[in-house]
Design an enzyme around this catalytic site. Sequence first.
Site, PDB file in Angstrom:
ATOM      1  N   THR A  17      37.396  45.690  42.764  1.00 10.69           N
ATOM      2  CA  THR A  17      38.747  45.180  43.049  1.00 10.69           C
ATOM      3  C   THR A  17      39.718  45.524  41.916  1.00 10.69           C
ATOM      4  OG1 THR A  17      37.714  43.350  44.215  1.00 10.69           O
ATOM      5  CG2 THR A  17      40.029  43.077  43.631  1.00 10.69           C
ATOM      6  N   ARG A  49      28.384  51.960  39.831  1.00  7.64           N
ATOM      7  CA  ARG A  49      26.962  52.151  40.174  1.00  7.64           C
ATOM      8  C   ARG A  49      26.775  53.217  41.250  1.00  7.64           C
ATOM      9  NH1 ARG A  49      25.824  45.801  40.446  1.00  7.64           N
ATOM     10  NH2 ARG A  49      27.607  46.080  41.795  1.00  7.64           N
ATOM     11  N   ARG A  51      28.023  56.293  43.156  1.00  3.86           N
ATOM     12  CA  ARG A  51      28.953  57.417  43.069  1.00  3.86           C
ATOM     13  C   ARG A  51      29.506  57.805  44.438  1.00  3.86           C
ATOM     14  NH1 ARG A  51      28.097  62.675  39.262  1.00  3.86           N
ATOM     15  NH2 ARG A  51      30.167  63.529  39.588  1.00  3.86           N
ATOM     16  N   LYS A 110      36.003  37.470  31.395  1.00  5.50           N
ATOM     17  CA  LYS A 110      36.035  36.176  30.660  1.00  5.50           C
ATOM     18  C   LYS A 110      34.663  35.776  30.158  1.00  5.50           C
ATOM     19  CE  LYS A 110      36.267  35.620  35.187  1.00  5.50           C
ATOM     20  NZ  LYS A 110      37.194  35.838  36.255  1.00  5.50           N
ATOM     21  N   GLU A 134      43.754  40.128  28.186  1.00  7.13           N
ATOM     22  CA  GLU A 134      44.747  39.297  28.883  1.00  7.13           C
ATOM     23  C   GLU A 134      44.292  38.900  30.289  1.00  7.13           C
ATOM     24  OE1 GLU A 134      48.195  38.239  27.794  1.00  7.13           O
ATOM     25  OE2 GLU A 134      47.343  36.944  29.331  1.00  7.13           O
ATOM     26  N   GLY A 139      44.439  35.631  35.438  1.00  2.06           N
ATOM     27  CA  GLY A 139      44.854  36.865  36.118  1.00  2.06           C
ATOM     28  C   GLY A 139      46.188  37.406  35.656  1.00  2.06           C
ATOM     29  N   ILE A 141      49.008  35.987  34.902  1.00  2.71           N
ATOM     30  CA  ILE A 141      49.873  35.198  34.010  1.00  2.71           C
ATOM     31  C   ILE A 141      49.622  35.629  32.554  1.00  2.71           C
ATOM     32  CG2 ILE A 141      50.504  32.870  33.249  1.00  2.71           C
ATOM     33  CD1 ILE A 141      49.158  31.763  35.756  1.00  2.71           C
ATOM     34  N   LYS A 210      37.342  30.403  30.695  1.00  4.45           N
ATOM     35  CA  LYS A 210      38.763  30.647  30.417  1.00  4.45           C
ATOM     36  C   LYS A 210      39.309  29.620  29.416  1.00  4.45           C
ATOM     37  CE  LYS A 210      39.367  32.588  35.042  1.00  4.45           C
ATOM     38  NZ  LYS A 210      39.666  32.243  36.444  1.00  4.45           N
TER      39      LYS A 210
END
Length: 433
Positions: A17, A49, A51, A110, A134, A139, A141, A210
């Site tokens: 993602t 992982r 290809r 994290k 960051e 996410g 912010i 976090k």
Amino acid sequence: MSSNPSQLRLGIAGLGTVGIGVIKIVEDNADLLSARTGQKITIAAVSARDRGRDRGVDLGAYAWHDNAVDLAGDDNVDLVVELMGGSDGPAYALAKACLAAGKPFVTANKALIATHGKELAQLAEGKKAALRFEAAVAGGIPIIKALTEGLSANNISGLHGILNGTCNYILTRMEREGLPFDEVLADAQRIGYAEADPTFDIDGIDTAHKTAILAAIAFGMAPDIDNLPTEGIRNIVSVDIDYARELGYRIKLLGVARQQDDGVEVRVHPAMVPLSSPLANVMDATNAVTVSGDHVGPTGYEGAGAGQGPTASAVVGDIVDVARGVWYPPFGVPAAELGSPAHLGSEAHIGTYYIRLKVADVPGVMADITQTLAREKVSIDSMLQRGHADDGGVYIVLTTHETTEEAANAALNHFNALECVLESPAMLRIEAA
Ligand SMILES: NC(=O)c1ccc[n+]([C@@H]2O[C@H](COP(=O)([O-])OP(=O)(O)OC[C@H]3O[C@@H](n4cnc5c(N)ncnc54)[C@H](OP(=O)(O)O)[C@@H]3O)[C@@H](O)[C@H]2O)c1
């Protein structure tokens, strides 16, 4: 770094993602990024992982590494972006290999930073290599930037965060639709808002990672996930959500870090927050953080805490900083100075509490309850008695004045032993978030 100072070549480990989101921003906003950094930011190499998987973007122009750790030694890669996840394994190996070689390292991980943050920061500082994370907290912010840069003039007195979108989404729907936890969780899994194994989210572990990172930066202490009291939302029931509302509160899963006289209190748990507070009105999967500093006063930050675009936005923001040559110790102070200040356990917490009891509807019950509280020196702020539960019991709901958690727990233990108390009492902390 690249022999050509006007370009920064990325190696991206992890093409899920967030990884694909980063590729899209780097490709789509190439001119903007170039104008803002004075450098051409390009992708040189990638790793995942599988290809052969179609990932919806053309990866043909990028070198492929079967072993992500090889990105650290690839001379065509100036900066490694780690988007695989996991506190150990290849993410940790890659971080160490990069930083030991003095190669800048950007991650959204994290678990990695909460577990190995101090060691990795020391490695980074030894080589003056960038270590940026960051996207690991909230996410999209920019809360880490806010703490390390914008608020750096302040002693931080405390911070509160809604840091897990899945939990906030579940609590929001439980309240809005009057549904039980299990039903909303199952629905959230069906529509992709919760993982098949939701443990990390709903048991508060993700929020703890976090919170440990934010507390480290805000209070100059090493992230310490092992000593962070953590409770999730599994035991939240609709009846408490309804009573919370009646009393003027809403239940939220909070990460809390607060300076006390004798140490820093860091904890994760569901809490009742006043409906008038900013965090009470953060709904669905949105994240938010409030931070108070001695000169700035209270400040607030709100936005998308996850998802491809917001998370990749934070990752690329870090890449832009590296391209601009921004460098400071990853936690704002040198890693060697990150202390392990007295972590205050929850027993030392002083606050106000909500307690719900289910009792038999017989004479003398109120006296038993008030005497038990008086014995533990817990004084009552408000008390409600509500009609019959399904099994003929009666709910008594009370809020306390300030007391120690030790005293509140002792009262709960005594309640458990009372004959008139029909089931284990529920207790929630009240936070003026
Ligand atoms: N998703 C979010 O909204 C979000 C928000 C904030 C932070 N994050 C963090 O961002 C990181 C990535 O999350 P994600 O949601 O993008 O995960 P994801 O969709 O599961 O993608 C993980 C990627 O890592 C690759 N990978 C896993 N193990 C690997 C290994 N041993 N070697 C090489 N590649 C490997 C996978 O390869 P294959 O595709 O070939 O299986 C996949 O491409 C995590 O640390 C996560 O906590 C995510």
